[in-house]
Design a protein around this motif. Structure first.
Motif, short mmCIF file in Angstrom:
data_model
loop_
_atom_site.label_atom_id
_atom_site.label_comp_id
_atom_site.label_asym_id
_atom_site.label_seq_id
_atom_site.Cartn_x
_atom_site.Cartn_y
_atom_site.Cartn_z
N LEU A 60 9.11 -1.10 14.14
CA LEU A 60 8.26 -0.59 13.06
C LEU A 60 6.79 -0.68 13.45
N ALA A 61 6.41 -1.81 14.04
CA ALA A 61 5.02 -1.98 14.48
C ALA A 61 4.66 -0.97 15.56
N ALA A 64 4.07 2.35 13.86
CA ALA A 64 2.86 2.32 13.04
C ALA A 64 1.61 2.40 13.92
N GLY A 67 1.24 5.91 15.16
CA GLY A 67 0.73 6.75 14.10
C GLY A 67 -0.77 6.59 13.92
N PHE A 68 -1.27 5.37 14.08
CA PHE A 68 -2.71 5.12 13.98
C PHE A 68 -3.46 5.87 15.06
N TRP A 182 11.52 3.48 6.15
CA TRP A 182 10.54 2.45 6.49
C TRP A 182 9.63 2.92 7.63
N ALA A 186 5.61 3.37 7.37
CA ALA A 186 4.69 2.66 8.26
C ALA A 186 3.75 3.63 8.95
N ARG A 187 4.31 4.73 9.41
CA ARG A 187 3.48 5.74 10.08
C ARG A 187 2.46 6.35 9.12
N GLN A 188 2.89 6.66 7.91
CA GLN A 188 1.99 7.30 6.95
C GLN A 188 0.86 6.38 6.53
N VAL A 189 1.17 5.09 6.33
CA VAL A 189 0.13 4.14 5.94
C VAL A 189 -0.90 3.99 7.05
N SER A 190 -0.43 3.80 8.27
CA SER A 190 -1.37 3.63 9.38
C SER A 190 -2.16 4.92 9.63
N SER A 221 1.23 -0.59 21.10
CA SER A 221 2.46 0.14 20.81
C SER A 221 3.38 0.14 22.03
#
Length: 244
Positions: A60-61, A64, A67-68, A182, A186-190, A221
């Motif tokens: 997940l990290a 994320a 995505g950032f 999930w 995580a991708r959308q938030v970052s 990542s």
């Protein structure tokens, strides 16, 4: 139309076209309930033991952080080209990104079946890292900017694929939808935080400092996916050493 009117059209399309479709699909799933569990076994995803739950937050990290990096660079692509002194090349470089995305998906379609999804996730994170490095070290020269656009586009196209295939490889079909949810969250938030934070870094540090920050994020990542690959290698070594 000016840019405000264009965004107004996009907003209207989301409300008038996309929202009714989502509501309709949601109503179908509520009426029909859960799908039947009977299905033919999959020799790949069913025979493989699921990864331990501790692997999931690492994966997940990794997504994320990816995505950032993608959101930070892509949202600021046009002003970033001006800031690094790309000049007239600043209009050409972004046009190479889309074809590179498509090329990575075609290459994955042809050759990706022979590789593990963890390895593809590593390649994706590595391409993003080296793409950002090319931007930092090569701008404003034409070869550096072109290398950045191609590498970054290849990494982005691959990242969109392994986001769906890696959890299937690691954990199998059971609970796949929840895990994919999930990962998407995580991708959308970052991705939502990235443009603001990248703008702050550009203002407080410098353009090079902000790009260096995205490189560090891409490396983080890469380390996440690398740790998953290391765990898989240990599992294979333990299985090979176990008595028959």
């Amino acid at each position: 139309m000016d840019w405000r009117e264009v965004y107004g059209v996009f907003a209207l399309m989301n409300l008038a076209l996309c929202l009714p479709v989502h509501l309709w699909v949601a109503s179908l799933s509520r009426r029909r309930g859960a799908p039947p569990s009977s299905r033919s076994p999959d020799p790949v995803t069913d025979a493989r033991p699921a990864a331990p739950i501790a692997i999931f937050p690492v994966m997940l990290a990794g997504f994320a952080l990816e995505g950032f990096v993608l959101s930070a660079i892509l949202v600021h692509m046009v002003p970033l080209m001006g800031a690094v002194g790309a000049g007239s090349l600043g209009m050409l470089v972004p046009t190479l990104f889309g074809p590179s995305q498509v090329a990575s998906r075609l290459l994955n379609l042809i050759f990706g079946g022979r590789l593990s999804q963890t390895l593809l996730a590593l390649i994706s994170a590595g391409l993003l890292t080296f793409g950002a490095l090319a931007l930092l070290a090569g701008a404003p020269s034409a070869p550096g900017l072109v290398a950045f656009a191609i590498l970054f586009g290849l990494g982005s196209g691959l990242a969109s694929i392994v986001g769906g295939t890696l959890p299937l490889e690691l954990f199998g079909r059971a609970g796949y939808g929840a895990r994919l949810g999930w990962i998407t969250a995580a991708r959308q938030v970052s991705a939502a935080l990235a443009p603001f934070l990248f703008a702050v870094m550009m203002a407080r540090l410098s353009i090079k400092g902000a790009i260096a920050g995205t490189i560090a994020t891409a490396v983080a990542s890469l380390l996440c996916f690398g740790s998953i690959a290391f765990w898989q290698l240990r599992q294979k070594a333990a299985a090979a050493a176990a008595p028959a």
